[in-house]
Enzyme design. Structure first.
Site, PDB file in Angstrom:
ATOM      1  N   TYR A  79      41.192  41.205  41.361  1.00 10.22           N
ATOM      2  CA  TYR A  79      40.916  41.486  39.956  1.00 10.22           C
ATOM      3  C   TYR A  79      39.626  40.778  39.574  1.00 10.22           C
ATOM      4  O   TYR A  79      39.436  39.605  39.914  1.00 10.22           O
ATOM      5  CB  TYR A  79      42.070  40.988  39.076  1.00 10.22           C
ATOM      6  CG  TYR A  79      41.826  41.175  37.591  1.00 10.22           C
ATOM      7  CD1 TYR A  79      41.807  42.452  37.026  1.00 10.22           C
ATOM      8  CD2 TYR A  79      41.630  40.082  36.749  1.00 10.22           C
ATOM      9  CE1 TYR A  79      41.594  42.628  35.665  1.00 10.22           C
ATOM     10  CE2 TYR A  79      41.421  40.253  35.382  1.00 10.22           C
ATOM     11  CZ  TYR A  79      41.405  41.526  34.843  1.00 10.22           C
ATOM     12  OH  TYR A  79      41.185  41.697  33.503  1.00 10.22           O
TER      13      TYR A  79
ATOM     14  N   ASP B 181      33.680  35.807  43.481  1.00 10.58           N
ATOM     15  CA  ASP B 181      34.251  35.651  42.141  1.00 10.58           C
ATOM     16  C   ASP B 181      35.145  34.408  42.143  1.00 10.58           C
ATOM     17  O   ASP B 181      36.285  34.444  42.598  1.00 10.58           O
ATOM     18  CB  ASP B 181      35.039  36.919  41.769  1.00 10.58           C
ATOM     19  CG  ASP B 181      35.620  36.833  40.360  1.00 10.58           C
ATOM     20  OD1 ASP B 181      35.510  35.755  39.735  1.00 10.58           O
ATOM     21  OD2 ASP B 181      36.192  37.835  39.896  1.00 10.58           O
TER      22      ASP B 181
ATOM     23  N   LYS C 108      37.407  30.441  33.246  1.00  8.41           N
ATOM     24  CA  LYS C 108      38.610  29.596  33.245  1.00  8.41           C
ATOM     25  C   LYS C 108      38.284  28.094  33.203  1.00  8.41           C
ATOM     26  O   LYS C 108      37.926  27.597  32.152  1.00  8.41           O
ATOM     27  CB  LYS C 108      39.544  30.024  34.377  1.00  8.41           C
ATOM     28  CG  LYS C 108      39.964  31.509  34.158  1.00  8.41           C
ATOM     29  CD  LYS C 108      41.066  32.051  35.018  1.00  8.41           C
ATOM     30  CE  LYS C 108      41.453  33.430  34.473  1.00  8.41           C
ATOM     31  NZ  LYS C 108      41.406  34.523  35.413  1.00  8.41           N
TER      32      LYS C 108
HETATM   33  C1  LIG Z   1      40.662  35.904  35.019  1.00  8.41           C
HETATM   34  C2  LIG Z   1      39.738  36.518  35.999  1.00  8.41           C
HETATM   35  C3  LIG Z   1      38.626  37.272  35.599  1.00  8.41           C
HETATM   36  C4  LIG Z   1      38.400  37.685  34.180  1.00  8.41           C
HETATM   37  O1  LIG Z   1      38.205  36.603  33.326  1.00  8.41           O
HETATM   38  P1  LIG Z   1      38.501  36.789  31.751  1.00  8.41           P
HETATM   39  O2  LIG Z   1      38.030  35.489  31.176  1.00  8.41           O
HETATM   40  O3  LIG Z   1      39.962  37.027  31.637  1.00  8.41           O
HETATM   41  O4  LIG Z   1      37.686  37.935  31.310  1.00  8.41           O
HETATM   42  C5  LIG Z   1      37.717  37.677  36.557  1.00  8.41           C
HETATM   43  N1  LIG Z   1      37.905  37.364  37.854  1.00  8.41           N
HETATM   44  C6  LIG Z   1      38.966  36.669  38.272  1.00  8.41           C
HETATM   45  C7  LIG Z   1      39.099  36.325  39.726  1.00  8.41           C
HETATM   46  C8  LIG Z   1      39.931  36.248  37.370  1.00  8.41           C
HETATM   47  O5  LIG Z   1      41.026  35.601  37.800  1.00  8.41           O
END
Ligand SMILES: *Cc1c(COP(=O)(O)O)cnc(C)c1O
Length: 433
Positions: free
Chosen positions: A145, A240, A268
């Site tokens: 994701y 990511d 995060k």
């Molecule tokens: C949470 C997440 C996102 C998206 O971040 P948001 O702040 O929710 O938009 C993108 N990549 C990864 C791996 C994530 O866990």
């Protein structure tokens, strides 16, 4: 019935105002049943709901709260910053401080830019990769994701190395055709995709450790092969690290695997609980961004001083004392994993606990834990729903989805872990699990 009467009343009202009563789908408890629990306040590893019940929290706002809820240093930093102004829309000292902390800690981040969410960070990094390479195609992996930008809400099409199809209504098929979706843990599939589309591929993007469809820990050789294929074909390797950045160690998954991405995305933890995202990487790529270069990206609240202050205070705790924070997280994670494994074995279940540092996932199928989302046992969601409810009744709050991981924070302690393991043992004794 696990949600109390005040939670249920708020949810009823919320449902008339917001779709499903929530602002992010998983919060609606759809996959575990029952109704969402409304938080009232939280401190350390526990929160209290609007009905006055207290829970041990293993979600931690989905990852940001590595110091626990309302850490005094973070709250104080936010108060102090807020007193000097909530938003400037102009450069401020805090941006420079957080950027220099990150750049000094993570070797492959030579330059960074702050945005307001992980989604925005990934969306911008992909645009930058396309702009810098002059190519359109990106490779992503099923089970990863990367936020909800259009070209990443794509699932595998039919056949290998074909272009993807939208995984959400509202995503034009034409966008999805620029995304190739491949299985994780499969070097040959990536090699075939490069053989077929090599000079059109702008970037390969993968989660540092895929943690949004269970915890699908990848082999080092696979990560190294992605890196080398990108180099051979002039594509950029985007890691990511929105979950793994400052979670699995100061250098993120890149340091863990010993691979250097061209670009990395963060979110995060670097916001310490405030809305922050960040992307960064090699200087000559980052200098393609406006106003220096032709790739446009902007943000009214980017580098917001209050959010930056929360991130700085969080990283200060994590980076103090030569890695003591990460050694503590490792020990706590291992204690929790060992306790859960003991309970599973005692009950003779074929399940496993997958752990990487302070990230844990209950794999409720038999055999080796999966490395690909396709190998997750679909029956596990039903088992998880029963376990989830039994744990909620015992004051233990796991993520309301079988595919989500648990996050250990520095505010969890041995007592909270042992209480959780005790509740888990009891939950396993209940019918249906
Ligand atoms: C949470 C997440 C996102 C998206 O971040 P948001 O702040 O929710 O938009 C993108 N990549 C990864 C791996 C994530 O866990």
């Amino acid at each position: 019935m696990t949600a109390g009467s005040r939670s249920r009343a708020l949810h009823a009202k919320a449902r008339s105002l917001m779709p499903a009563g929530v602002n992010s789908p998983v919060r609606a408890f759809g996959s575990v049943g029952g109704e969402p629990i409304f938080y009232d306040h939280a401190s350390g590893c526990r929160f209290t709901d609007v009905d006055g019940r207290t829970y041990i929290d293993w979600v931690g706002s989905w990852g940001p709260l590595i110091l626990g809820h309302a850490h005094p240093a973070v709250v104080e930093a936010v108060r102090e910053a807020a007193g000097r102004g909530l938003s400037f829309g102009a450069p401020c000292r805090e941006e420079v401080r957080l950027a220099s902390m990150v750049v000094e800690t993570v070797p492959h981040l030579e330059m960074v830019r702050f945005v307001s969410s992980g989604t925005e960070a990934v969306m911008s990094a992909v645009r930058l990769a396309r702009g810098a390479t002059g190519r359109d195609t990106i490779i992503k992996f099923s089970g990863c994701y990367h936020g909800h930008a259009d070209h990443l809400l794509v699932s595998a099409g039919s056949g290998l190395a074909t272009f993807g199809t939208p995984s959400s209504a509202g995503v034009p098929g034409a966008f999805a055709r620029h995304t190739v979706v491949l299985p994780l843990d499969d070097e040959a599939a990536v090699e075939r995709a490069f053989a077929e589309h090599g000079d059109g591929i702008a970037a390969v993007i993968i989660e540092g450790i895929p943690a949004n469809a269970g915890l699908l820990v990848q082999r080092r050789e696979f990560m190294e092969r992605l890196r080398s294929l990108c180099t051979e074909h002039g594509a950029l390797f985007i890691l990511d690290e929105v979950i793994t950045g400052f979670r699995v160690g100061p250098g993120g998954a890149a340091a863990l695997y010993g691979v250097e991405p061209d670009l990395a995305t963060y979110g995060k933890i670097i916001g310490g609980g405030m809305p922050v995202g960040m992307y960064g990487g090699r200087r000559e790529i980052m200098e393609q961004l406006a106003p220096l270069g032709p790739v446009y990206q902007a943000g009214t609240l980017s580098g917001n001083p209050v959010a930056m202050a929360a991130g700085i205070a969080t990283l200060e705790v994590l980076l103090a004392d030569g890695g003591a924070a990460y050694r503590r997280l490792e020990a706590l994670g291992e204690r929790l994993a060992a306790g859960l494994r003991g309970a599973i074995e005692a009950r003779g279940r074929p399940w496993s606990v997958v752990r990487e540092g302070s990230i844990l996932w209950l794999s409720l199928g038999g055999g080796e834990p999966p490395r690909r989302s396709e190998n997750i046992d679909p029956a596990s969601a039903g088992v998880y729903a029963v376990l989830h409810r039994a744990l909620l009744e015992r004051g233990v709050y796991l993520a309301p989805s079988a595919y989500e991981v648990a996050f250990v924070s520095l505010a969890h302690d041995e007592a909270a872990i042992d209480e959780t393991v005790g509740a888990f043992e009891e939950a396993l004794g209940e019918a249906g699990t």
